[in-house]
Design a protein around this motif. Structure first.
Motif, PDB file in Angstrom:
ATOM      1  N   ILE A  27       4.409  -0.517   0.509  1.00 11.04           N
ATOM      2  CA  ILE A  27       5.154   0.618  -0.026  1.00 11.04           C
ATOM      3  C   ILE A  27       6.631   0.333   0.230  1.00 11.04           C
ATOM      4  CG2 ILE A  27       5.508   3.103   0.065  1.00 11.04           C
ATOM      5  CD1 ILE A  27       2.690   2.309  -0.834  1.00 11.04           C
ATOM      6  N   ASP A  28       7.378  -0.015  -0.834  1.00 11.03           N
ATOM      7  CA  ASP A  28       8.785  -0.370  -0.670  1.00 11.03           C
ATOM      8  C   ASP A  28       9.716   0.531  -1.477  1.00 11.03           C
ATOM      9  OD1 ASP A  28       8.167  -1.278  -3.178  1.00 11.03           O
ATOM     10  OD2 ASP A  28       8.535  -3.395  -2.740  1.00 11.03           O
ATOM     11  N   GLU A  29       9.180   1.677  -1.959  1.00 10.29           N
ATOM     12  CA  GLU A  29       9.980   2.708  -2.588  1.00 10.29           C
ATOM     13  C   GLU A  29       9.309   4.049  -2.310  1.00 10.29           C
ATOM     14  OE1 GLU A  29      10.095   2.316  -6.821  1.00 10.29           O
ATOM     15  OE2 GLU A  29       7.954   1.933  -7.002  1.00 10.29           O
ATOM     16  N   ASN A  30      10.036   5.132  -2.471  1.00 13.11           N
ATOM     17  CA  ASN A  30       9.476   6.451  -2.190  1.00 13.11           C
ATOM     18  C   ASN A  30       8.194   6.652  -2.989  1.00 13.11           C
ATOM     19  OD1 ASN A  30      11.637   6.876  -0.523  1.00 13.11           O
ATOM     20  ND2 ASN A  30      12.665   8.334  -1.870  1.00 13.11           N
ATOM     21  N   THR A  31       7.130   7.044  -2.278  1.00 13.37           N
ATOM     22  CA  THR A  31       5.798   7.113  -2.882  1.00 13.37           C
ATOM     23  C   THR A  31       5.101   8.398  -2.496  1.00 13.37           C
ATOM     24  OG1 THR A  31       5.578   4.696  -2.849  1.00 13.37           O
ATOM     25  CG2 THR A  31       3.543   5.969  -2.996  1.00 13.37           C
ATOM     26  N   TYR A  32       4.428   9.007  -3.487  1.00 17.21           N
ATOM     27  CA  TYR A  32       3.617  10.203  -3.236  1.00 17.21           C
ATOM     28  C   TYR A  32       2.163   9.857  -3.522  1.00 17.21           C
ATOM     29  CZ  TYR A  32       1.729  14.933  -3.681  1.00 17.21           C
ATOM     30  OH  TYR A  32       0.980  16.082  -3.525  1.00 17.21           O
ATOM     31  N   VAL A  33       1.281  10.115  -2.562  1.00 22.33           N
ATOM     32  CA  VAL A  33      -0.146   9.848  -2.710  1.00 22.33           C
ATOM     33  C   VAL A  33      -0.884  11.178  -2.681  1.00 22.33           C
ATOM     34  CG1 VAL A  33      -2.170   8.702  -1.740  1.00 22.33           C
ATOM     35  CG2 VAL A  33       0.068   7.593  -1.599  1.00 22.33           C
ATOM     36  N   ASP A  34      -1.503  11.538  -3.802  1.00 19.61           N
ATOM     37  CA  ASP A  34      -2.232  12.793  -3.911  1.00 19.61           C
ATOM     38  C   ASP A  34      -3.700  12.544  -3.558  1.00 19.61           C
ATOM     39  OD1 ASP A  34      -3.044  15.341  -4.396  1.00 19.61           O
ATOM     40  OD2 ASP A  34      -2.851  15.248  -6.584  1.00 19.61           O
ATOM     41  N   GLY A  35      -3.961  12.365  -2.269  1.00 26.13           N
ATOM     42  CA  GLY A  35      -5.316  12.074  -1.827  1.00 26.13           C
ATOM     43  C   GLY A  35      -5.291  11.402  -0.469  1.00 26.13           C
ATOM     44  N   ASP A  36      -6.449  10.955  -0.019  1.00 23.77           N
ATOM     45  CA  ASP A  36      -6.588  10.360   1.307  1.00 23.77           C
ATOM     46  C   ASP A  36      -6.255   8.867   1.276  1.00 23.77           C
ATOM     47  OD1 ASP A  36      -7.444  12.823   2.240  1.00 23.77           O
ATOM     48  OD2 ASP A  36      -9.566  12.348   1.932  1.00 23.77           O
ATOM     49  N   VAL A  37      -5.936   8.341   2.451  1.00 28.28           N
ATOM     50  CA  VAL A  37      -5.665   6.912   2.623  1.00 28.28           C
ATOM     51  C   VAL A  37      -6.620   6.366   3.683  1.00 28.28           C
ATOM     52  CG1 VAL A  37      -3.999   5.211   3.450  1.00 28.28           C
ATOM     53  CG2 VAL A  37      -3.251   7.054   1.921  1.00 28.28           C
ATOM     54  N   THR A  38      -7.298   5.271   3.352  1.00 29.51           N
ATOM     55  CA  THR A  38      -8.196   4.600   4.292  1.00 29.51           C
ATOM     56  C   THR A  38      -7.819   3.130   4.390  1.00 29.51           C
ATOM     57  OG1 THR A  38     -10.034   6.089   3.750  1.00 29.51           O
ATOM     58  CG2 THR A  38     -10.592   4.022   4.839  1.00 29.51           C
ATOM     59  N   THR A  52      10.038   6.280   1.936  1.00 24.60           N
ATOM     60  CA  THR A  52       9.317   7.443   2.457  1.00 24.60           C
ATOM     61  C   THR A  52       7.977   7.515   1.743  1.00 24.60           C
ATOM     62  OG1 THR A  52      11.296   8.721   2.994  1.00 24.60           O
ATOM     63  CG2 THR A  52       9.275   9.949   2.649  1.00 24.60           C
ATOM     64  N   LEU A  53       6.905   7.605   2.513  1.00 20.06           N
ATOM     65  CA  LEU A  53       5.544   7.723   1.986  1.00 20.06           C
ATOM     66  C   LEU A  53       5.018   9.114   2.315  1.00 20.06           C
ATOM     67  CD1 LEU A  53       2.846   6.663   0.820  1.00 20.06           C
ATOM     68  CD2 LEU A  53       2.365   5.695   3.095  1.00 20.06           C
ATOM     69  N   HIS A  54       4.715   9.914   1.288  1.00 16.49           N
ATOM     70  CA  HIS A  54       4.183  11.262   1.471  1.00 16.49           C
ATOM     71  C   HIS A  54       2.729  11.260   1.017  1.00 16.49           C
ATOM     72  CE1 HIS A  54       4.601  15.880   0.610  1.00 16.49           C
ATOM     73  NE2 HIS A  54       3.540  15.575   1.337  1.00 16.49           N
ATOM     74  N   ILE A  55       1.821  11.583   1.935  1.00 14.96           N
ATOM     75  CA  ILE A  55       0.383  11.573   1.657  1.00 14.96           C
ATOM     76  C   ILE A  55      -0.139  13.000   1.710  1.00 14.96           C
ATOM     77  CG2 ILE A  55      -1.872  10.721   2.411  1.00 14.96           C
ATOM     78  CD1 ILE A  55      -0.278   8.367   3.743  1.00 14.96           C
ATOM     79  N   ALA A  56      -0.592  13.510   0.560  1.00 13.47           N
ATOM     80  CA  ALA A  56      -1.148  14.866   0.495  1.00 13.47           C
ATOM     81  C   ALA A  56      -2.633  14.807   0.840  1.00 13.47           C
ATOM     82  CB  ALA A  56      -0.950  15.454  -0.896  1.00 13.47           C
ATOM     83  N   LEU A  81       4.833  10.894   5.869  1.00 12.27           N
ATOM     84  CA  LEU A  81       4.512  12.309   5.968  1.00 12.27           C
ATOM     85  C   LEU A  81       3.045  12.504   5.627  1.00 12.27           C
ATOM     86  CD1 LEU A  81       7.487  13.601   3.770  1.00 12.27           C
ATOM     87  CD2 LEU A  81       7.515  13.253   6.236  1.00 12.27           C
ATOM     88  N   LEU A  82       2.283  13.122   6.535  1.00 13.16           N
ATOM     89  CA  LEU A  82       0.864  13.392   6.287  1.00 13.16           C
ATOM     90  C   LEU A  82       0.651  14.900   6.240  1.00 13.16           C
ATOM     91  CD1 LEU A  82      -0.912  10.939   8.783  1.00 13.16           C
ATOM     92  CD2 LEU A  82       0.041  10.464   6.538  1.00 13.16           C
ATOM     93  N   ASP A  83       0.017  15.387   5.155  1.00 12.31           N
ATOM     94  CA  ASP A  83      -0.302  16.803   5.069  1.00 12.31           C
ATOM     95  C   ASP A  83      -1.552  17.150   5.873  1.00 12.31           C
ATOM     96  OD1 ASP A  83       1.850  17.177   3.473  1.00 12.31           O
ATOM     97  OD2 ASP A  83       0.741  17.506   1.614  1.00 12.31           O
ATOM     98  N   GLU A  84      -2.368  16.132   6.167  1.00 14.20           N
ATOM     99  CA  GLU A  84      -3.589  16.344   6.953  1.00 14.20           C
ATOM    100  C   GLU A  84      -3.583  15.375   8.131  1.00 14.20           C
ATOM    101  OE1 GLU A  84      -7.071  16.432   4.455  1.00 14.20           O
ATOM    102  OE2 GLU A  84      -6.093  17.694   2.957  1.00 14.20           O
ATOM    103  N   GLY A  85      -4.772  15.147   8.733  1.00 14.59           N
ATOM    104  CA  GLY A  85      -4.829  14.472  10.024  1.00 14.59           C
ATOM    105  C   GLY A  85      -4.706  12.962   9.973  1.00 14.59           C
TER     106      GLY A  85
END
Length: 247
Positions: A27-38, A52-56, A81-85
């Protein structure tokens, strides 16, 4: 954290990230992820170039091999930024390096289990913020390299911190940094070592064994940046008598 919401604004958008085996995603630019990351097995998710990485959703880093969330500040400070755990298990790692500053905001709980770790290099500052419970179980490590405690700050506004170290002699939960959780009730079971400093509302033991090494270099440090600390607007003072009797 909400002020940095990247939904609809980030140039890079994703519905989720799932990495395994030897996969690496950068991730080398501002990124929004609408979901989980594993991130599992030997995979790496790298945040770099001042992004900045924002994970919803939540982030899970797991596996018996070193799956890694890599915060590379060599080309600019990075933010996640994590919206969840956040859940780390096995030999999973969150690692900050590069000589800059990394910030990790978790708007929920943090769980670190088994031999998982959260670490930062000697020349790199890592700040972790969370609003939920914290659960540390097993010989986990949350530490700044070289015992430079001022390089790792863990802030929590959650109600509870559960620390259950291993029962095996020589294995401990290891924390090197500043643990600032003035609203949290903390319960320690088994073995833990703290190098640096901690602030909790209440500390209790359940057959706990704790080693504390205060870092004198922290004497003049404030819990937040700037010349002032948060103002206390109301203070209730009371006294409680203690009676000690011999058998």
């Amino acid at each position: 954290m909400r002020e940095q919401d990247l939904a609809g604004e980030a140039p890079n958008q994703s519905t989720g990230i799932n990495l395994s085996d030897d996969q690496t995603a950068t991730i080398d630019e501002n990124t929004y992820v609408d979901g989980d990351v594993t991130v599992s097995e030997r995979a790496t998710l790298r945040v770099t170039d001042g992004a900045t990485l924002h994970i919803a959703g939540s982030v899970t880093v797991e596996g018996d091999e070193t799956a890694t969330l890599d915060l590379d500040t060599g080309s600019g400070n990075v933010t996640v930024l994590l919206d969840e755990g956040l859940d780390l298990s096995g030999d999973a790692a969150v690692r900050a390096s590069g000589g800059g500053r990394a910030e990790l905001y978790v708007d929920d709980s943090i769980t670190v289990r088994d031999a998982a770790s959260v670490t930062t290099a000697k020349d790199t500052r890592l700040d972790v913020y969370n609003t939920g419970e914290i659960d540390l179980t097993g010989p986990v490590e949350i530490a700044a390299d070289g015992d430079v405690a001022n390089n790792l700050w863990l802030y929590s506004s959650g109600d509870e911190v559960e620390i259950e170290g291993p029962e095996t002699d020589g294995d401990r939960v290891r924390f090197t940094g500043v643990f600032y959780a003035p609203q949290s009730e903390v319960e320690l079971e088994d073995q833990m070592t703290i190098r640096g400093s901690f602030t909790f509302r209440k500390f209790s033991f359940d057959d706990g064994d704790i080693e504390i090494h205060y870092d004198e270099a922290l004497r003049t440090r404030q819990p937040f940046d700037g010349e002032t600390v948060p103002v206390v607007s109301y203070l209730h003072v009371s006294t409680h008598g203690v009676v000690v009797e011999s058998d």
